[in-house]
Every structure is written in structure tokens, then in C-alpha cells.
Design a protein around this motif. Structure first.
Motif, short mmCIF file in Angstrom:
data_model
loop_
_atom_site.label_atom_id
_atom_site.label_comp_id
_atom_site.label_asym_id
_atom_site.label_seq_id
_atom_site.Cartn_x
_atom_site.Cartn_y
_atom_site.Cartn_z
N LEU A 158 0.83 -1.20 0.00
CA LEU A 158 0.00 0.00 0.00
C LEU A 158 0.87 1.26 0.00
CD1 LEU A 158 -3.01 -0.68 2.41
CD2 LEU A 158 -3.09 -0.22 -0.05
N PHE A 159 1.96 1.21 0.77
CA PHE A 159 2.89 2.35 0.79
C PHE A 159 3.66 2.44 -0.53
CE2 PHE A 159 2.27 1.26 5.27
CZ PHE A 159 1.86 2.49 5.76
N ALA A 160 3.99 1.28 -1.10
CA ALA A 160 4.64 1.28 -2.41
C ALA A 160 3.72 1.92 -3.45
CB ALA A 160 5.00 -0.14 -2.81
N ALA A 161 2.41 1.69 -3.32
CA ALA A 161 1.44 2.29 -4.24
C ALA A 161 1.47 3.81 -4.13
CB ALA A 161 0.04 1.76 -3.93
N VAL A 162 1.58 4.30 -2.91
CA VAL A 162 1.57 5.75 -2.68
C VAL A 162 2.75 6.44 -3.35
CG1 VAL A 162 1.71 7.56 -0.92
CG2 VAL A 162 0.26 5.57 -0.53
N PHE A 163 3.95 5.81 -3.25
CA PHE A 163 5.12 6.53 -3.79
C PHE A 163 5.39 6.26 -5.27
CE2 PHE A 163 8.20 3.10 -2.08
CZ PHE A 163 8.58 2.64 -3.34
N GLN A 164 4.50 5.52 -5.95
CA GLN A 164 4.70 5.28 -7.38
C GLN A 164 4.74 6.58 -8.19
OE1 GLN A 164 5.24 2.12 -9.08
NE2 GLN A 164 5.73 1.84 -6.92
N ILE A 165 3.89 7.53 -7.81
CA ILE A 165 3.82 8.78 -8.58
C ILE A 165 5.09 9.61 -8.41
CG2 ILE A 165 2.56 10.96 -8.85
CD1 ILE A 165 0.05 9.42 -7.89
N SER A 166 5.50 9.82 -7.16
CA SER A 166 6.70 10.63 -6.93
C SER A 166 7.96 9.91 -7.41
CB SER A 166 6.83 10.99 -5.45
OG SER A 166 6.76 9.85 -4.64
N ASP A 167 7.98 8.57 -7.31
CA ASP A 167 9.14 7.80 -7.76
C ASP A 167 9.32 7.93 -9.27
OD1 ASP A 167 11.35 6.23 -7.29
OD2 ASP A 167 10.27 4.34 -7.37
N SER A 168 8.20 7.86 -9.99
CA SER A 168 8.26 7.97 -11.45
C SER A 168 8.68 9.36 -11.90
CB SER A 168 6.88 7.62 -12.03
OG SER A 168 6.90 7.69 -13.44
N THR A 169 8.07 10.39 -11.29
CA THR A 169 8.36 11.76 -11.74
C THR A 169 9.75 12.24 -11.33
OG1 THR A 169 7.15 12.56 -9.78
CG2 THR A 169 5.95 12.49 -11.86
N GLN A 170 10.26 11.76 -10.17
CA GLN A 170 11.62 12.19 -9.79
C GLN A 170 12.66 11.58 -10.72
OE1 GLN A 170 14.37 10.48 -8.28
NE2 GLN A 170 13.39 8.47 -8.41
N ALA A 171 12.41 10.35 -11.19
CA ALA A 171 13.34 9.71 -12.14
C ALA A 171 13.39 10.49 -13.44
CB ALA A 171 12.91 8.27 -12.41
N ILE A 172 12.23 10.93 -13.91
CA ILE A 172 12.17 11.72 -15.15
C ILE A 172 12.88 13.06 -14.96
CG2 ILE A 172 10.66 12.84 -16.82
CD1 ILE A 172 10.57 9.75 -16.86
N GLY A 173 12.61 13.71 -13.82
CA GLY A 173 13.26 14.99 -13.55
C GLY A 173 14.77 14.89 -13.57
N ALA A 174 15.31 13.86 -12.92
CA ALA A 174 16.76 13.65 -12.89
C ALA A 174 17.31 13.38 -14.28
CB ALA A 174 17.11 12.51 -11.95
N GLY A 175 16.60 12.55 -15.07
CA GLY A 175 17.05 12.22 -16.42
C GLY A 175 17.06 13.43 -17.34
N LEU A 176 16.03 14.25 -17.27
CA LEU A 176 15.96 15.44 -18.11
C LEU A 176 17.07 16.43 -17.77
CD1 LEU A 176 12.09 16.03 -18.09
CD2 LEU A 176 13.46 15.08 -19.96
N LEU A 177 17.36 16.58 -16.49
CA LEU A 177 18.44 17.48 -16.08
C LEU A 177 19.80 16.97 -16.55
CD1 LEU A 177 17.16 18.40 -12.51
CD2 LEU A 177 17.41 19.98 -14.44
N ILE B 227 8.78 7.44 1.33
CA ILE B 227 7.78 8.22 0.59
C ILE B 227 8.08 9.71 0.72
CG2 ILE B 227 5.35 8.92 0.56
CD1 ILE B 227 4.66 6.03 1.37
N THR B 228 8.42 10.15 1.93
CA THR B 228 8.74 11.56 2.17
C THR B 228 9.94 12.01 1.32
OG1 THR B 228 7.96 11.35 4.45
CG2 THR B 228 9.32 13.27 3.93
N GLY B 229 11.01 11.20 1.31
CA GLY B 229 12.20 11.54 0.55
C GLY B 229 11.94 11.59 -0.95
N LEU B 230 11.21 10.59 -1.47
CA LEU B 230 10.91 10.53 -2.91
C LEU B 230 10.08 11.73 -3.35
CD1 LEU B 230 10.10 6.74 -3.31
CD2 LEU B 230 11.87 7.96 -4.56
N THR B 231 9.09 12.08 -2.55
CA THR B 231 8.21 13.20 -2.91
C THR B 231 8.97 14.51 -2.94
OG1 THR B 231 6.33 12.04 -1.89
CG2 THR B 231 6.09 14.41 -2.27
N LEU B 232 9.84 14.72 -1.97
CA LEU B 232 10.64 15.93 -1.92
C LEU B 232 11.58 16.01 -3.12
CD1 LEU B 232 10.79 18.30 0.04
CD2 LEU B 232 12.71 17.17 1.18
N ALA B 233 12.24 14.88 -3.45
CA ALA B 233 13.14 14.85 -4.60
C ALA B 233 12.40 15.17 -5.89
CB ALA B 233 13.81 13.48 -4.70
N SER B 234 11.21 14.61 -6.04
CA SER B 234 10.40 14.84 -7.24
C SER B 234 10.09 16.32 -7.41
CB SER B 234 9.10 14.03 -7.14
OG SER B 234 8.27 14.30 -8.25
#
Length: 447
Positions: free
Chosen positions: A356-375, A419-426
Motif C-alpha cells: 500500500l505504501f509502495a502504491a503511494v510513492f509510485q507517482i513521486s518515484d516515477s516523476t523524480q526519475a524523469i526529472g533527474a534524467g531530463l536534467l 515516501i517523504t524523501g521521494l516526494t521531496l526529490a520529485s
């Protein structure tokens, strides 16, 4: 916008399939070993957590090859492509051997991580074999980054798919002792991985050296395959920060896994199941991030700043939609997924909650990866590295530890910290890319 998303997805699909094939090998190993006992699964989890940081650091170094090759390709300079490829391969080979030696000769560190003693005994020989297998794997990744940087992403994908049945068959022989082979259990999984990784590296090396697609870059080897300090510095300028970024994220997950392991083998096995599922879906995000990064780097080489902005925004929207989709899947199937790995009722119950917690951080995990790649695609790597460090190590892990032990929330607390760390990074990475791309787009239009 939609046309740019389509182009990125088209480039990303073979990368994603290849990444999923590699991740599937880990999941298959976990499932086949977990069928023996949950302590074997916990031992595999311990080794994978210990390997994760140095392995991801090595992958970060290989990423510099695709970035520099893609930029040279955007300038239509085949000689420079060949030059970056050779220097990048040498750099990555040295890094691979160094990382492997560190893991093989330093494997006794497992005794000092507060883990279940029986789990550590099972893990040590597996650690040695997995450390050795990092050399062919990182060399394979280097060649893959070269072909991906030229936007020939299907080559490595096909070889990754070929590796799956090879690894499964070798697992069947060596883990369970079929067809007269000795029953080696977890050690058998290590041997199967080493053999498979060596096999696919040699196949990809043969393709790069002999196939007509890459012939133009091999023919100029006499003039371009020369080691240069300046070139190595350029590669390291991208590779080291990329490694630190990826290593800090992977490190946060690895450290959380080790901390959870101190709570017992059941918690460790449950954490590994939930993390394996989350890691599997994350491979799609990684594929999108690599494709977006390659396209942005190519546009950056041609100084097309308006295209960079279009590619970035469309890729971020795609990642957001994908993250929401994965969150729904995890929430709906949280009770069924753990049973693919282990049938211990305690493990399944705890893992279903963690999903359930893994479900919550799917959005921030996906978007932070894209943000890092684009940069990375626009060669912005230093500040993002600092932002990632703050997100995971200053905020995420301390929050998780506090919740896990001070508030006695156990594994659940550690996942809330992640979840907190991933969301902040995103948030940090996306805002930085949007700000830089808007500024550069404005300068381009003014010119």
C-alpha cells in the motif's frame, strides 16, 4: 506535445523491455529461492541491498557514455561518437573491476550489519558470486549505453530477453539440482547470474564490433580510440554526479532494507517482496527517463532549446499518468502479489501492507526519475545531486528511522520515510528542470 510524448515512448519501449527483462531476472531468482525457504529469500535480499549502492554507482558511470555519445550524435560528429565510446568503455571497465573487488573482498561486512546470523551464513557465498558478476553486467551496460545513445535501443533489449530463459534454465539446474547437477540453492542462483551476465555481454560486444550499423564507429578506431585526460574529465563530469544521485536513492533503499533486517527475517523478506514489486514498475520510469534524457541531450547538442522544453513537459506528463496507473495496480492486487514470492502467512501479511505504501510513492518515484534524467540531458548534474542528498539523507531516512523505532512503527515507518524523501526529490527536480528550460527557451526565442 502528444507527438513528442509518442516519440519518447517509441524510443523508450525497447529500453523499458530490456530493463524489465533484467529486473525480471532478480524477481525470478527471488521467487525460485523463496520457494526453498524465507531465510534463503532474506539472504538474497541482504546481498542485493548490500550490492545496490556500488552497483548503481557503476551504472551512473555508464550513463555518461550515452549522454556524451548522444550529444556528439546530435552534432553529427561520428568521429567524436567513436572517441567517447572508447574512453567511456575503458573508464567503465576500470570502475567495474574496482567495484567487484570491493564487494568480493569486503563481503565479511555482512557480519557487522546486525542481521540474523543464519541469514548471513547463507548470504556470504552468494555475495561473492554476485560481486564477480558485476564486471560483465557493467560492461554490458556500457555497450548498451553506447547503442542507446545512438537511438538503437532494440539491440540490448533483444539480448536481455535472450538472457531470461538462459537464466531460468540455469536456475532450475543449479538451485534445485536437476538433470544430475548438484543442489546448490542460493549459491546456484549466483552461478546462474554470473554465467548469464557473461553470456549477454559477449553477445553484445560481438554485435557492436561486427554489425554494419556500428561499422562507421569501429572503422575510425585507429585515429579515435585514444585515451585523453580531457575526455575522461568530461565523462566523469556527468558520470560521478549521476552515480551519486542514483547511489543516494539506491542507498536510501538499501540502508532502509538493512535497518528493517534488524527487525527480523520476516520483516526483511516482506520488505524485499514489496521493494521487488516497486523496483519492477520503476524500470518503466527509468526507461522513460533514459529516453527523455537521450532526446534532450540530442536537442541540447543541436542547441534546440524549444524542443528541449517540449520533450521535457511531455515526458513528465507521461510519467505522472504511469505513476497513477501503478498505484492503482498495487492497491488492488496487494494481497495476491506477495504470494508469488513466498507462502509464509506472516511474510505475506506484512508485505501486503507495505505494498500500500509502495502504491503511494509510485507517482513521486516515477516523476523524480524523469526529472533527474531530463536534467542530465542538459548537463545539469551538480545542484540536482545536492537536492537529492537533502531529500533522501537529510529528510527521508531520518524520518523513516524516527517513525520505525521512536514511534515503534517498524517497517511501515521506514516506508513512510522513503515516501517523504521521494516526494521531496520529485518536487525539487521537476521545478528545477521547468525553470531552466523556460529560461533557455526564452533566450532562444529572443535570439
Amino acid at each position: 506535445m502528444s507527438s513528442e510524448a509518442g516519440k519518447t515512448i517509441k524510443l523508450a519501449l525497447p529500453i523499458i523491455i530490456g530493463e524489465l527483462a533484467q529486473m525480471a531476472l532478480h524477481l525470478i531468482d527471488a521467487a525460485m529461492v523463496g520457494a526453498i525457504s524465507y531465510k534463503q529469500l532474506a539472504a538474497a535480499a541482504l546481498v542485493l541491498n548490500a550490492l545496490n549502492i556500488p552497483f548503481v554507482f557503476g551504472i551512473g558511470i555508464t550513463i555518461s557514455v550515452s549522454q556524451m555519445v548522444s550529444m556528439a550524435h546530435g552534432r553529427r560528429d561520428g568521429n567524436l561518437v567513436s572517441h567517447y565510446f572508447f574512453n567511456g568503455f575503458v573508464l567503465c571497465a576500470v570502475a567495474a573491476v574496482a567495484i567487484s573487488c570491493l564487494l568480493v573482498f569486503g563481503r565479511n561486512i555482512l557480519y557487522h550489519l546486525g542481521q540474523d546470523p543464519e541469514v548471513v551464513v547463507l548470504a556470504l557465498p552468494f555475495m561473492k558470486l554476485m560481486g564477480m558478476s558485476l564486471v560483465p553486467m557493467l560492461l554490458f551496460m556500457t555497450l548498451k549505453q553506447f547503442t542507446d545513445g545512438l537511438e538503437y535501443t532494440r539491440t540490448a533489449m533483444l539480448l536481455s530477453l535472450i538472457g531470461m530463459p538462459v537464466n531460468i534454465f540455469l536456475n532450475w539446474l543449479l538451485i534445485y539440482g536437476n538433470l544430475g547437477f548438484p543442489r546448490m540453492e542460493l549459491v546456484g542462483a549466483g552461478w546462474a547470474t554470473l554465467i548469464t551476465r557473461t553470456f549477454i555481454f559477449l553477445l553484445l560486444a560481438l554485435v557492436v564490433l561486427k554489425h554494419s550499423t556500428f561499422k562507421r564507429y569501429i572503422l575510425v578506431s585507429r585515429s579515435q580510440w585514444k585515451l585523453k585526460v580531457k575526455t575522461m574529465k568530461e565523462l566523469l563530469h556527468i558520470g560521478v554526479p549521476s552515480s551519486l544521485q542514483m547511489g543516494m536513492e539506491a542507498g536510501a533503499f538499501a540502508v532502509s532494507g538493512i535497518i528493517i533486517g534488524t527487525l527480523g527475517a520476516v520483516s526483511q523478506a516482506s520488505h524485499q517482496i514489496a521493494l521487488s514489486c516497486a523496483s519492477f514498475t520503476f524500470m518503466v520510469s527509468m526507461g522513460l527517463a533514459q529516453a527523455g534524457s537521450i532526446r534532450v541531450s540530442n536537442a541540447y547538442g543541436g542547441h534546440n532549446f524549444s524542443l528541449i522544453a517540449k520533450i521535457g513537459r511531455s515526458t513528465l506528463i507521461t510519467a505522472l499518468c504511469y505513476g497513477i496507473f501503478c498505484a492503482v495496480i498495487f492497491a488492488v492486487f496487494r494481497f495476491q502479489l506477495p504470494q508469488l514470492f513466498n507462502n509464509n502467512s506472516e511474510v505475506v501479511h506484512l508485505a501486503s501492507g507495505l505494498l500500500l505504501f509502495a502504491a503511494v510513492f509510485q507517482i513521486s518515484d516515477s516523476t523524480q526519475a524523469i526529472g533527474a534524467g531530463l536534467l542530465r540531458g542538459i548537463k545539469d548534474v551538480k545542484i540536482p545531486t545536492i537536492l537529492v542528498a537533502i531529500s533522501y539523507w537529510v529528510v527521508g531516512l531520518p524520518v523513516g528511522y524516527l517513525l520505525a523505532f521512536h514511534f515503534e512503527m517498524g517497517a511501515t515507518g521506514m516506508w513512510l520515510g522513503l515516501i517523504t524523501g521521494l516526494t521531496l526529490a520529485s518536487i525539487f527536480l521537476i521545478l528545477r528542470f521547468l525553470r531552466i528550460s523556460k529560461r533557455n527557451e526564452g533566450v532562444s526565442l529572443a535570439a
